[in-house]
Scaffold this motif. Structure first.
Motif, mmCIF file in Angstrom:
data_model
loop_
_atom_site.group_PDB
_atom_site.id
_atom_site.type_symbol
_atom_site.label_atom_id
_atom_site.label_comp_id
_atom_site.label_asym_id
_atom_site.label_seq_id
_atom_site.Cartn_x
_atom_site.Cartn_y
_atom_site.Cartn_z
ATOM 1 N N VAL A 71 74.933 42.508 6.153
ATOM 2 C CA VAL A 71 76.234 43.221 6.217
ATOM 3 C C VAL A 71 77.428 42.360 5.762
ATOM 4 C CG1 VAL A 71 77.867 44.340 7.797
ATOM 5 C CG2 VAL A 71 75.386 44.621 8.141
ATOM 6 N N GLU A 72 78.285 42.963 4.943
ATOM 7 C CA GLU A 72 79.539 42.333 4.505
ATOM 8 C C GLU A 72 80.718 43.186 4.973
ATOM 9 O OE1 GLU A 72 79.319 41.693 0.248
ATOM 10 O OE2 GLU A 72 77.362 40.690 0.432
ATOM 11 N N ASP A 73 81.901 42.625 4.989
ATOM 12 C CA ASP A 73 83.106 43.398 5.288
ATOM 13 C C ASP A 73 83.461 44.228 4.049
ATOM 14 O OD1 ASP A 73 83.895 40.822 3.998
ATOM 15 O OD2 ASP A 73 85.826 41.846 3.981
ATOM 16 N N ASP A 74 84.437 45.101 4.177
ATOM 17 C CA ASP A 74 84.725 46.064 3.101
ATOM 18 C C ASP A 74 85.254 45.410 1.822
ATOM 19 O OD1 ASP A 74 87.199 45.367 4.036
ATOM 20 O OD2 ASP A 74 87.930 47.421 4.305
ATOM 21 N N GLU A 75 85.723 44.166 1.915
ATOM 22 C CA GLU A 75 86.197 43.491 0.694
ATOM 23 C C GLU A 75 85.229 42.398 0.229
ATOM 24 O OE1 GLU A 75 90.933 43.364 0.801
ATOM 25 O OE2 GLU A 75 90.060 43.125 2.806
ATOM 26 N N ASN A 76 84.029 42.373 0.810
ATOM 27 C CA ASN A 76 82.990 41.420 0.428
ATOM 28 C C ASN A 76 83.462 39.964 0.457
ATOM 29 O OD1 ASN A 76 82.894 44.019 -1.685
ATOM 30 N ND2 ASN A 76 81.077 43.704 -0.414
ATOM 31 N N GLY A 174 78.242 50.287 10.577
ATOM 32 C CA GLY A 174 79.625 50.317 10.124
ATOM 33 C C GLY A 174 79.924 51.562 9.302
ATOM 34 N N VAL A 175 78.889 52.311 8.926
ATOM 35 C CA VAL A 175 79.076 53.529 8.117
ATOM 36 C C VAL A 175 78.922 54.772 9.000
ATOM 37 C CG1 VAL A 175 78.315 52.445 5.967
ATOM 38 C CG2 VAL A 175 76.624 53.560 7.441
ATOM 39 N N VAL A 176 79.559 55.867 8.556
ATOM 40 C CA VAL A 176 79.478 57.128 9.305
ATOM 41 C C VAL A 176 78.218 57.873 8.882
ATOM 42 C CG1 VAL A 176 80.590 59.322 9.846
ATOM 43 C CG2 VAL A 176 81.991 57.279 9.494
ATOM 44 N N ILE A 181 77.909 58.874 18.658
ATOM 45 C CA ILE A 181 78.213 59.240 20.055
ATOM 46 C C ILE A 181 79.592 58.693 20.409
ATOM 47 C CG2 ILE A 181 75.807 59.470 20.827
ATOM 48 C CD1 ILE A 181 76.199 56.719 22.295
ATOM 49 N N THR A 182 79.996 57.620 19.723
ATOM 50 C CA THR A 182 81.365 57.122 19.828
ATOM 51 C C THR A 182 81.633 56.177 18.674
ATOM 52 O OG1 THR A 182 83.028 56.121 21.288
ATOM 53 C CG2 THR A 182 80.863 55.120 21.298
ATOM 54 N N THR A 183 82.913 55.951 18.406
ATOM 55 C CA THR A 183 83.342 55.034 17.347
ATOM 56 C C THR A 183 84.248 53.990 17.967
ATOM 57 O OG1 THR A 183 83.114 56.680 15.626
ATOM 58 C CG2 THR A 183 84.667 54.882 15.187
ATOM 59 N N CYS A 184 83.856 52.728 17.789
ATOM 60 C CA CYS A 184 84.585 51.619 18.413
ATOM 61 C C CYS A 184 85.351 50.830 17.363
ATOM 62 C CB CYS A 184 83.608 50.701 19.135
ATOM 63 S SG CYS A 184 82.734 51.567 20.456
ATOM 64 N N GLN A 185 86.410 50.196 17.826
ATOM 65 C CA GLN A 185 87.255 49.352 16.967
ATOM 66 C C GLN A 185 86.917 47.887 17.226
ATOM 67 O OE1 GLN A 185 90.031 50.243 14.774
ATOM 68 N NE2 GLN A 185 89.649 48.085 14.279
ATOM 69 N N ASP A 362 89.800 45.336 10.497
ATOM 70 C CA ASP A 362 89.698 46.437 9.524
ATOM 71 C C ASP A 362 88.324 47.117 9.606
ATOM 72 O OD1 ASP A 362 88.056 44.553 8.369
ATOM 73 O OD2 ASP A 362 89.181 44.391 6.497
ATOM 74 N N GLY A 363 87.520 46.717 10.595
ATOM 75 C CA GLY A 363 86.173 47.291 10.720
ATOM 76 C C GLY A 363 86.024 48.145 11.965
ATOM 77 N N GLN A 364 85.152 49.129 11.873
ATOM 78 C CA GLN A 364 84.798 49.955 13.018
ATOM 79 C C GLN A 364 83.294 49.885 13.209
ATOM 80 O OE1 GLN A 364 86.371 53.888 12.217
ATOM 81 N NE2 GLN A 364 88.185 53.354 13.424
ATOM 82 N N LEU A 365 82.848 50.232 14.392
ATOM 83 C CA LEU A 365 81.414 50.264 14.670
ATOM 84 C C LEU A 365 81.075 51.610 15.307
ATOM 85 C CD1 LEU A 365 78.855 48.551 14.445
ATOM 86 C CD2 LEU A 365 79.218 47.870 16.822
#
Ligand code: NHW
Ligand code: EN5
Length: 388
Positions: A71-76, A174-176, A181-185, A362-365
């Motif tokens: 896994v990488e962050d959205d800007e790699n 990290g993807v929808v 069941i829930t989305t965490c920050q 900038d990430g969600q789980l």
């Protein structure tokens, strides 16, 4: 849209808000004799392998696959770099199944090109304890992406979980997908702000200089709570009682017994750290905090190659205010040279995040259950589960 996920027993997007659907398993178990006996077919150049994490050689192959392709962050800019010791810990809890550590190799070169794992867990949903698989470390080599290998791997791990008579699973991403069941920050607390800024993990705030920023994040040299110490083997019974009692308030949480606590929470160097507060008067164990170690590779920086991150794990406060307990966790993490302390807004974490100078990332789980429907989406504070 989701050609694969539409075929699976998971809550579908079209069902969101339909409160007539019952909570619980989406489909019933099938007789074990009806579970497919042979592995699913892979493209002909590839073959299944069961990864023996006891083997130093196999563990290194898994480590390298993930180090280069996970896994990488959205800007790699960063990529998770789970250590070998961490992978061994994460994949060999009490009663684990070796058959759930699944690799894919290229037939010709025998190179490991994909991976997915499950480990067994008892997860409580409201007042039902459900036997589940926790699925993690799904990874397909960068050169083999978008060839629909992931659905085959997911079906194969599902089959092997079914063979153990387990019909539900929990996972995060990290993807929808259908349907969280829930989305965490994610929240981040700088411990080494200069390095974080230098590598692009964070930025200098408006009207802030480097020296003001360093001062802002300064911490005491040692924990302030009397009786604060590292957890030891003799503490397992007391910690188990404390944790079970605490987790009972959440809608979804692990059902930990003493063996689980010994495995998941007893300190293990550079893997998991746990501290507790022992009352200096009564010697009672009143509070507990823990974090796990997950470094990230810093992609393309001249000066630094790794970011040392601590991730908040399970924390329980009964006497020491949670804010003070977590401040002590930040202090020990700083003393151990972590660059950043990360946390999700699960359980009661919201009560300390802002005050202890965490900022939103900038990430969600997103959290998911397989073959188990929840009536309505949960709030992150209703969730008592942290996956690695
Ligand atoms: S989340 C971390 C996942 N890994 C990474 O992000 C690493 C970097 N990426 C990759 O390696 C923690 C690839 O991009 C992967 C996808 C392998 C992610 N979960 O092969 P195709 C976990 O490990 C769907 C589930 O062409 P690809 C949790 C996608 O929506 N599904 O894609 C794992 C699409 O389906 P759709 C995911 O990019 C939980 C299909 O895959 C997903 O080459 C697994 C496309 O496949 C993800 N993270 O490979 C589920 N990412 O229906 C467990 C993509 O939309 C379920 N997809 O067309 C429970 C099983 C056990 C049940 C027991 C009863
Ligand atoms: C399943 N076990 O995106 C795992 N991380 O915020 C799979 N951002 O580190 C699921 N983009 O916000 C993985 N710095 C999902 C997460 C994937 C990794 C990811 C995020 C989480 C992250 C950092 C770096 C961003 C770099 C550019 C971030 C800001 C920190 C700042 C510190 C000071 C106070 C304000 C916030």
């Amino acid at each position: 849209k989701h050609k694969f996920w539409e075929t699976q027993p998971v809550g579908q997007f079209k069902e969101v808000g339909d409160s007539s659907l019952p909570e619980g398993p989406i489909e019933p178990p099938t007789p074990l004799s009806e579970v497919k006996q042979e592995p699913y077919n892979l493209p002909s150049a590839y073959e299944w392998t069961t990864c023996d994490m006891d083997s130093e050689e196999t563990c290194l192959e898994v480590y390298n696959l993930l180090k280069n392709n996970y896994v990488e962050d959205d800007e790699n800019m960063f990529r998770f770099n789970y250590s070998k010791e961490f992978l061994r810990w994460a994949l060999r809890p009490p009663s684990y199944f070796r058959s759930w550590h699944i690799g894919v190799r290229a037939k010709s070169s025998k190179k490991l090109v994909a991976f997915i794992t499950g480990v067994p867990a008892r997860i409580r949903v409201r007042d039902e304890v459900v036997r589940m698989a926790e699925i993690n470390f799904l990874c397909v080599h960068k050169k083999l992406r978008s060839k629909r290998l992931a659905p085959v791997m997911i079906k194969e791990v599902t089959r092997r979980v079914h063979l153990e008579n387990i019909w539900q699973a929990a996972y995060t991403a990290g993807v929808v997908l259908p349907t969280p069941i829930t989305t965490c920050q994610y929240w981040h607390r700088s411990l080494n702000p200069k390095k974080l800024i230098d590598v692009g993990f964070s930025r200098l705030g408006a009207r802030m200089t480097m020296s003001r920023t360093i001062k802002l994040y300064k911490l005491p040299d040692s924990p302030v709570t009397p009786g604060f110490r590292k957890m030891e083997l003799r503490d397992v019974p007391a910690v188990t009682r404390l944790l079970r009692n605490y987790l009972s308030q959440f809608v979804v949480a692990p059902d930990f017994d003493e063996d689980d606590v010994e495995h998941w929470l007893l300190p293990s160097e550079n893997v998991v750290d746990s501290y507790l507060v022992e009352s200096p008067e009564t010697h009672e164990i009143t509070d507990f905090c823990s974090f796990y170690t997950l470094p990230s590779s810093i992609l393309g920086n001249q000066t630094y190659s790794t970011l040392k991150a601590a991730y908040s794990y399970y924390n329980v406060s009964t006497k020491t205010p949670l804010l003070q307990l977590m401040n002590d966790a930040l202090i020990v993490a700083k003393q151990k040279d972590y660059d950043v302390f990360n946390a999700l807004d699960v359980m009661q974490n919201e009560s300390f995040l802002k005050e202890l100078k965490f900022g939103p990332g900038d990430g969600q789980l997103h959290y998911y259950l397989y073959n188990y429907r929840i009536r309505r989406e949960l709030k992150p504070s209703e969730l008592g589960l942290v996956l690695l």
